[in-house]
Design a protein around this motif. Structure first.
Motif, PDB file in Angstrom:
ATOM      1  N   ALA A   1     -10.379   9.485  -2.506  1.00  0.00           N
ATOM      2  CA  ALA A   1      -8.933   9.386  -2.368  1.00  0.00           C
ATOM      3  C   ALA A   1      -8.503   9.555  -0.913  1.00  0.00           C
ATOM      4  O   ALA A   1      -7.589   8.880  -0.444  1.00  0.00           O
ATOM      5  CB  ALA A   1      -8.241  10.431  -3.231  1.00  0.00           C
TER       6      ALA A   1
ATOM      7  N   TYR B   1      -6.166   7.483   3.839  1.00  0.00           N
ATOM      8  CA  TYR B   1      -5.865   7.669   2.422  1.00  0.00           C
ATOM      9  C   TYR B   1      -6.121   6.326   1.744  1.00  0.00           C
ATOM     10  O   TYR B   1      -5.720   5.279   2.256  1.00  0.00           O
ATOM     11  CB  TYR B   1      -4.397   8.102   2.266  1.00  0.00           C
ATOM     12  N   SER B   2      -6.784   6.322   0.593  1.00  0.00           N
ATOM     13  CA  SER B   2      -7.240   5.063   0.008  1.00  0.00           C
ATOM     14  C   SER B   2      -6.132   4.197  -0.572  1.00  0.00           C
ATOM     15  O   SER B   2      -6.387   3.058  -0.944  1.00  0.00           O
ATOM     16  CB  SER B   2      -8.307   5.328  -1.054  1.00  0.00           C
ATOM     17  N   ARG B   3      -4.927   4.689  -0.635  1.00  0.00           N
ATOM     18  CA  ARG B   3      -3.810   3.822  -1.002  1.00  0.00           C
ATOM     19  C   ARG B   3      -3.496   2.835   0.119  1.00  0.00           C
ATOM     20  O   ARG B   3      -2.921   1.770  -0.110  1.00  0.00           O
ATOM     21  CB  ARG B   3      -2.572   4.655  -1.356  1.00  0.00           C
TER      22      ARG B   3
ATOM     23  N   ASN C   1      -9.476   1.242   2.407  1.00  0.00           N
ATOM     24  CA  ASN C   1     -10.718   1.821   1.893  1.00  0.00           C
ATOM     25  C   ASN C   1     -11.875   0.968   2.423  1.00  0.00           C
ATOM     26  O   ASN C   1     -11.780  -0.257   2.456  1.00  0.00           O
ATOM     27  CB  ASN C   1     -10.692   1.814   0.363  1.00  0.00           C
TER      28      ASN C   1
ATOM     29  N   ARG D   1      -4.910  -5.074  -6.691  1.00  0.00           N
ATOM     30  CA  ARG D   1      -5.330  -4.645  -8.022  1.00  0.00           C
ATOM     31  C   ARG D   1      -5.454  -5.810  -9.005  1.00  0.00           C
ATOM     32  O   ARG D   1      -6.201  -5.738  -9.970  1.00  0.00           O
ATOM     33  CB  ARG D   1      -4.332  -3.634  -8.587  1.00  0.00           C
TER      34      ARG D   1
ATOM     35  N   ARG E   1       1.899  -3.216   0.539  1.00  0.00           N
ATOM     36  CA  ARG E   1       0.809  -2.844  -0.370  1.00  0.00           C
ATOM     37  C   ARG E   1       0.598  -1.335  -0.366  1.00  0.00           C
ATOM     38  O   ARG E   1       0.384  -0.713  -1.423  1.00  0.00           O
ATOM     39  CB  ARG E   1      -0.480  -3.555   0.033  1.00  0.00           C
ATOM     40  N   LYS E   2       0.643  -0.727   0.800  1.00  0.00           N
ATOM     41  CA  LYS E   2       0.463   0.723   0.900  1.00  0.00           C
ATOM     42  C   LYS E   2       1.606   1.461   0.218  1.00  0.00           C
ATOM     43  O   LYS E   2       1.382   2.456  -0.493  1.00  0.00           O
ATOM     44  CB  LYS E   2       0.367   1.134   2.368  1.00  0.00           C
TER      45      LYS E   2
ATOM     46  N   GLY F   1       1.311   0.819  -3.602  1.00  0.00           N
ATOM     47  CA  GLY F   1       0.021   1.206  -4.155  1.00  0.00           C
ATOM     48  C   GLY F   1      -0.699   0.103  -4.905  1.00  0.00           C
ATOM     49  O   GLY F   1      -1.338   0.357  -5.931  1.00  0.00           O
ATOM     50  N   SER F   2      -0.645  -1.131  -4.385  1.00  0.00           N
ATOM     51  CA  SER F   2      -1.252  -2.256  -5.097  1.00  0.00           C
ATOM     52  C   SER F   2      -2.626  -2.647  -4.548  1.00  0.00           C
ATOM     53  O   SER F   2      -3.145  -3.714  -4.872  1.00  0.00           O
ATOM     54  CB  SER F   2      -0.314  -3.473  -5.053  1.00  0.00           C
TER      55      SER F   2
ATOM     56  N   SER G   1      -9.116  -1.365  -6.221  1.00  0.00           N
ATOM     57  CA  SER G   1      -9.900  -0.140  -6.357  1.00  0.00           C
ATOM     58  C   SER G   1     -11.278  -0.337  -5.731  1.00  0.00           C
ATOM     59  O   SER G   1     -11.804  -1.460  -5.698  1.00  0.00           O
ATOM     60  CB  SER G   1     -10.057   0.240  -7.823  1.00  0.00           C
TER      61      SER G   1
END
Length: 392
Positions: A35, A50-52, A55, A78, A231-232, A235-236, A239
């Motif tokens: 995370a 932060y992975s939102r 990544n 996503r 996107r950040k 949160g889209s 994963s």
């Protein structure tokens, strides 16, 4: 290795822009299932906080997508719908107008009708297979033309280069293309003049029905940063695990596409010759009215086709249920052959009158041809025909 534009597709998907993990020299880029990230000191990171927002595993997939798109930038999401939603939230505002292909994925139609319309985003459906009809739909507040070619599920084509020229002849109009059915390896929309390429990576990019994902690619740095920011915020982002699985799928994409195209061409021709089939929609057939356009802007005809039987809607649906190798399921582009009835699945929310006008009848059948041997698929069709239409 992105400075090697002469790579053939099978080399490109394995080596171009490839990321390696340095600590252990693992040949597969690892899954960074985390995370958050440790700051080396206050305010100092290795590029990830932060992975939102970002990544490493997702970034590795983005580099792979950029390589096959031939772009400087790509972002992963996503789902395909989250990619389209982020695109609209990033580049549109209340009062802006969008032109959509009249034959388009049902989820895209639902996004505009049931969500964006509530935020005063205007939209018009146009027959984007006609440049003239597309031009007539342009308004002073038009900011985006969003086309899907080949269109889902009738395979109707739009001339990407001609519509790009039209869009760019007006100030502040962008062209985005849903290129899910073909991928950049069979149709490179950005080289044809589009501003943004969208993919549902769930489909051919992954190719194994293992993940849900989407991507946007562009050469515009300003648009990329805006897309990344939105996107950040919402949160889209994709994963890490889905990104890792999709990375494995990318490596076999050219080999899989070659088989999809070959098998679909054989199945389309066989269906067209069958006495119980009324019509087959496949760009590789001489009977397809836009075959010349397909030959001009596509490198192959793809693995998707649709067809109608000389039968009632009820018998057409029973025919689908009688198949054994062809799996009745939504989605497409996988190693398994998938079959569906768009009127009861992807386009179920579109009114009957509209669907009929667009050629999406209740008994239209969509087929995503997989990697099974064509003769086995044909045998499956034959047993289904014999079961449902024993007097044929």
């Amino acid at each position: 290795m992105s400075d090697r534009p002469d790579f053939q597709p099978s080399t490109l998907v394995i080596h171009s822009n490839r990321s390696y993990e340095k600590q252990s020299n693992s040949i597969l880029f690892p899954i960074h299932q985390t995370a958050t990230y440790i700051h080396e000191s206050v305010g100092v990171t290795k590029g990830y906080g932060y992975s939102r927002g970002a990544n490493p595993t997702v970034n590795a997939l983005e580099q792979a997508i950029a390589a096959i798109e031939g772009t400087e930038y790509a972002l992963c999401f996503r789902s395909g719908m989250s990619a389209i939603t982020t695109l609209c939230l990033a580049l549109l505002k209340a009062g802006d107008h969008v032109i959509l292909s009249d034959v388009i994925y049902g989820g895209t139609a639902r996004l505009f009708h049931q969500v964006l319309e509530n935020f005063a985003v205007e939209y018009t459906y146009a027959d984007t297979s006609s440049v003239e009809a597309t031009e007539q739909a342009i308004r002073p507040n038009t900011r985006l033309i969003f086309i899907e070619t080949p269109a889902n599920p009738t395979l109707k084509l739009s001339d990407v280069r001609a519509i790009a020229d039209l869009a760019h002849s007006h100030e502040n109009i962008l062209l985005a293309v849903d290129n899910t059915f073909l991928t950049p390896l069979l149709q490179n929309c950005l080289s044809l003049g589009a501003d943004i390429s969208m993919l549902s990576t769930t489909k051919y990019i992954d190719g194994h029905n293992a993940t849900i994902g989407g991507s946007l690619a562009t050469n515009n740095a300003e648009h990329t940063e805006r897309l990344r920011f939105v996107r950040k915020i919402i949160g889209s982002i994709a994963s890490p695990f889905d990104a890792w699985l999709t990375l494995q799928g990318v490596k076999t994409l050219p080999a899989r596409l070659a088989m999809h195209c070959s098998h679909a061409g054989q199945i389309a021709k066989w269906l067209e010759d069958h006495p119980r089939v009324a019509r087959v929609y496949y760009p590789g057939l001489d009977s397809f009215p836009q075959k010349a356009l397909a030959e001009k802007q596509q490198k192959a005809f793809g693995g998707m086709l649709s067809f109608e039987l000389k039968a009632s809607t009820e018998d057409s649906l029973h025919f689908i249920e009688a198949l054994k190798l062809c799996t009745c399921a939504e989605s497409l582009g996988s190693v398994e052959t998938l079959i569906t009835n768009p009127a009861t699945a992807s386009h179920c929310d579109i009114p009957l009158e509209t669907r009929q006008r667009l050629g999406i009848s209740d008994h239209l059948i969509r087929l995503s041809v997989g990697l099974e041997a064509p003769q086995d698929l044909i045998a499956d069709f034959e047993q289904a025909f014999a079961r449902i239409f024993p007097t044929t």
